[in-house]
Design a protein around this motif. Structure first.
Motif, PDB file in Angstrom:
ATOM      1  N   GLU A 248      23.866  13.361  37.013  1.00  0.00           N
ATOM      2  CA  GLU A 248      23.843  11.970  36.555  1.00  0.00           C
ATOM      3  C   GLU A 248      22.906  11.123  37.402  1.00  0.00           C
ATOM      4  OE1 GLU A 248      28.343  11.381  34.759  1.00  0.00           O
ATOM      5  OE2 GLU A 248      28.026  11.168  36.915  1.00  0.00           O
ATOM      6  N   SER A 249      22.998  11.292  38.698  1.00  0.00           N
ATOM      7  CA  SER A 249      22.185  10.502  39.618  1.00  0.00           C
ATOM      8  C   SER A 249      20.693  10.782  39.452  1.00  0.00           C
ATOM      9  CB  SER A 249      22.626  10.792  41.051  1.00  0.00           C
ATOM     10  OG  SER A 249      21.856  10.054  41.966  1.00  0.00           O
ATOM     11  N   VAL A 250      20.337  12.054  39.387  1.00  0.00           N
ATOM     12  CA  VAL A 250      18.928  12.416  39.244  1.00  0.00           C
ATOM     13  C   VAL A 250      18.399  11.976  37.881  1.00  0.00           C
ATOM     14  CG1 VAL A 250      17.306  14.346  39.103  1.00  0.00           C
ATOM     15  CG2 VAL A 250      19.011  14.293  40.917  1.00  0.00           C
ATOM     16  N   MET A 251      19.162  12.199  36.827  1.00  0.00           N
ATOM     17  CA  MET A 251      18.703  11.809  35.499  1.00  0.00           C
ATOM     18  C   MET A 251      18.504  10.292  35.407  1.00  0.00           C
ATOM     19  SD  MET A 251      18.112  14.525  33.847  1.00  0.00           S
ATOM     20  CE  MET A 251      17.922  13.950  32.166  1.00  0.00           C
ATOM     21  N   GLU A 252      19.363   9.540  36.036  1.00  0.00           N
ATOM     22  CA  GLU A 252      19.210   8.085  36.053  1.00  0.00           C
ATOM     23  C   GLU A 252      17.928   7.696  36.788  1.00  0.00           C
ATOM     24  OE1 GLU A 252      21.398   4.338  38.162  1.00  0.00           O
ATOM     25  OE2 GLU A 252      22.700   5.806  37.176  1.00  0.00           O
ATOM     26  N   ARG A 253      17.690   8.341  37.909  1.00  0.00           N
ATOM     27  CA  ARG A 253      16.516   8.024  38.736  1.00  0.00           C
ATOM     28  C   ARG A 253      15.204   8.272  37.989  1.00  0.00           C
ATOM     29  NH1 ARG A 253      15.466   7.177  44.082  1.00  0.00           N
ATOM     30  NH2 ARG A 253      13.404   7.824  44.798  1.00  0.00           N
TER      31      ARG A 253
ATOM     32  N   GLN B   1      13.650  15.119  31.693  1.00  0.00           N
ATOM     33  CA  GLN B   1      14.175  16.414  32.120  1.00  0.00           C
ATOM     34  C   GLN B   1      13.177  17.211  32.947  1.00  0.00           C
ATOM     35  OE1 GLN B   1      15.907  18.577  28.850  1.00  0.00           O
ATOM     36  NE2 GLN B   1      17.093  16.804  28.190  1.00  0.00           N
ATOM     37  N   THR B   2      11.894  17.081  32.667  1.00  0.00           N
ATOM     38  CA  THR B   2      10.879  17.803  33.439  1.00  0.00           C
ATOM     39  C   THR B   2      10.873  17.321  34.884  1.00  0.00           C
ATOM     40  OG1 THR B   2       9.546  18.122  31.449  1.00  0.00           O
ATOM     41  CG2 THR B   2       8.428  18.378  33.564  1.00  0.00           C
ATOM     42  N   GLN B   3      10.896  16.014  35.076  1.00  0.00           N
ATOM     43  CA  GLN B   3      10.928  15.458  36.433  1.00  0.00           C
ATOM     44  C   GLN B   3      12.233  15.813  37.141  1.00  0.00           C
ATOM     45  OE1 GLN B   3      10.252  11.263  35.985  1.00  0.00           O
ATOM     46  NE2 GLN B   3       8.020  11.483  36.039  1.00  0.00           N
ATOM     47  N   ALA B   4      13.340  15.729  36.421  1.00  0.00           N
ATOM     48  CA  ALA B   4      14.642  16.039  37.014  1.00  0.00           C
ATOM     49  C   ALA B   4      14.697  17.497  37.466  1.00  0.00           C
ATOM     50  CB  ALA B   4      15.765  15.752  36.021  1.00  0.00           C
ATOM     51  N   ALA B   5      14.207  18.396  36.634  1.00  0.00           N
ATOM     52  CA  ALA B   5      14.206  19.823  36.978  1.00  0.00           C
ATOM     53  C   ALA B   5      13.370  20.062  38.231  1.00  0.00           C
ATOM     54  CB  ALA B   5      13.677  20.649  35.819  1.00  0.00           C
ATOM     55  N   ARG B   6      12.231  19.381  38.329  1.00  0.00           N
ATOM     56  CA  ARG B   6      11.377  19.524  39.516  1.00  0.00           C
ATOM     57  C   ARG B   6      12.096  19.030  40.765  1.00  0.00           C
ATOM     58  NH1 ARG B   6       8.739  15.992  42.049  1.00  0.00           N
ATOM     59  NH2 ARG B   6       8.720  14.469  40.366  1.00  0.00           N
ATOM     60  N   ILE B   7      12.728  17.875  40.677  1.00  0.00           N
ATOM     61  CA  ILE B   7      13.455  17.312  41.826  1.00  0.00           C
ATOM     62  C   ILE B   7      14.590  18.242  42.254  1.00  0.00           C
ATOM     63  CG2 ILE B   7      15.047  15.455  42.503  1.00  0.00           C
ATOM     64  CD1 ILE B   7      13.248  13.549  40.856  1.00  0.00           C
TER      65      ILE B   7
ATOM     66  N   ARG C 282      18.868  21.839  31.246  1.00  0.00           N
ATOM     67  CA  ARG C 282      19.385  21.486  29.923  1.00  0.00           C
ATOM     68  C   ARG C 282      20.772  22.085  29.686  1.00  0.00           C
ATOM     69  NH1 ARG C 282      17.705  18.860  25.811  1.00  0.00           N
ATOM     70  NH2 ARG C 282      18.252  19.415  23.691  1.00  0.00           N
ATOM     71  N   ARG C 283      20.958  23.352  30.075  1.00  0.00           N
ATOM     72  CA  ARG C 283      22.282  23.995  29.935  1.00  0.00           C
ATOM     73  C   ARG C 283      23.333  23.252  30.763  1.00  0.00           C
ATOM     74  NH1 ARG C 283      19.376  28.735  30.411  1.00  0.00           N
ATOM     75  NH2 ARG C 283      20.104  29.042  32.529  1.00  0.00           N
TER      76      ARG C 283
ATOM     77  N   HIS D 222      28.063  19.569  31.028  1.00  0.00           N
ATOM     78  CA  HIS D 222      28.742  18.375  31.526  1.00  0.00           C
ATOM     79  C   HIS D 222      28.700  17.224  30.529  1.00  0.00           C
ATOM     80  CE1 HIS D 222      29.523  19.978  35.496  1.00  0.00           C
ATOM     81  NE2 HIS D 222      28.296  20.435  35.539  1.00  0.00           N
ATOM     82  N   GLU D 223      28.287  17.554  29.303  1.00  0.00           N
ATOM     83  CA  GLU D 223      28.236  16.558  28.214  1.00  0.00           C
ATOM     84  C   GLU D 223      27.412  15.332  28.597  1.00  0.00           C
ATOM     85  OE1 GLU D 223      32.340  15.887  27.190  1.00  0.00           O
ATOM     86  OE2 GLU D 223      32.535  17.869  26.304  1.00  0.00           O
ATOM     87  N   LEU D 224      26.239  15.589  29.175  1.00  0.00           N
ATOM     88  CA  LEU D 224      25.352  14.521  29.603  1.00  0.00           C
ATOM     89  C   LEU D 224      24.123  14.393  28.702  1.00  0.00           C
ATOM     90  CD1 LEU D 224      25.513  15.110  33.455  1.00  0.00           C
ATOM     91  CD2 LEU D 224      26.696  13.361  32.133  1.00  0.00           C
ATOM     92  N   LEU D 225      24.100  15.103  27.614  1.00  0.00           N
ATOM     93  CA  LEU D 225      23.000  14.986  26.651  1.00  0.00           C
ATOM     94  C   LEU D 225      23.406  14.151  25.477  1.00  0.00           C
ATOM     95  CD1 LEU D 225      21.274  18.471  26.457  1.00  0.00           C
ATOM     96  CD2 LEU D 225      20.368  16.359  27.368  1.00  0.00           C
TER      97      LEU D 225
END
Length: 73
Positions: A39-44, A49-55, A64-65, A70-73
């Motif tokens: 949640e924190s990374v996706m918000e940032r 998703q590409t940036q989040a995966a890299r971080i 994505r899985r 966690h029902e965040l999509l």
């Protein structure tokens, strides 16, 4: 810093819980921590998703899985 905060939260949780509530603690903690991290990374990154995966240092498909889990999509 995070390590100490997690330890403090766990100590408090275990103090307030009886033995019957402490089963499956490993899965509970990992699930809770993983969800908050995602949640924190996706918000940032504004849900990029590409940036989040890299971080996070994980594959975008893995991210994505986890988001679906966690029902965040």
């Amino acid at each position: 810093m995070i390590k100490q905060q997690v330890k403090n939260a766990l100590d408090e949780y275990m103090e307030q819980s009886d033995e019957s509530m402490l089963c499956n603690l490993y899965s509970i903690v990992l699930g809770e921590v993983e969800k908050v991290l995602l949640e924190s990374v996706m918000e940032r990154v504004n849900n990029n998703q590409t940036q989040a995966a890299r971080i996070l240092g994980i594959n975008r498909n893995t991210l994505r899985r986890k988001l679906e889990k966690h029902e965040l999509l």
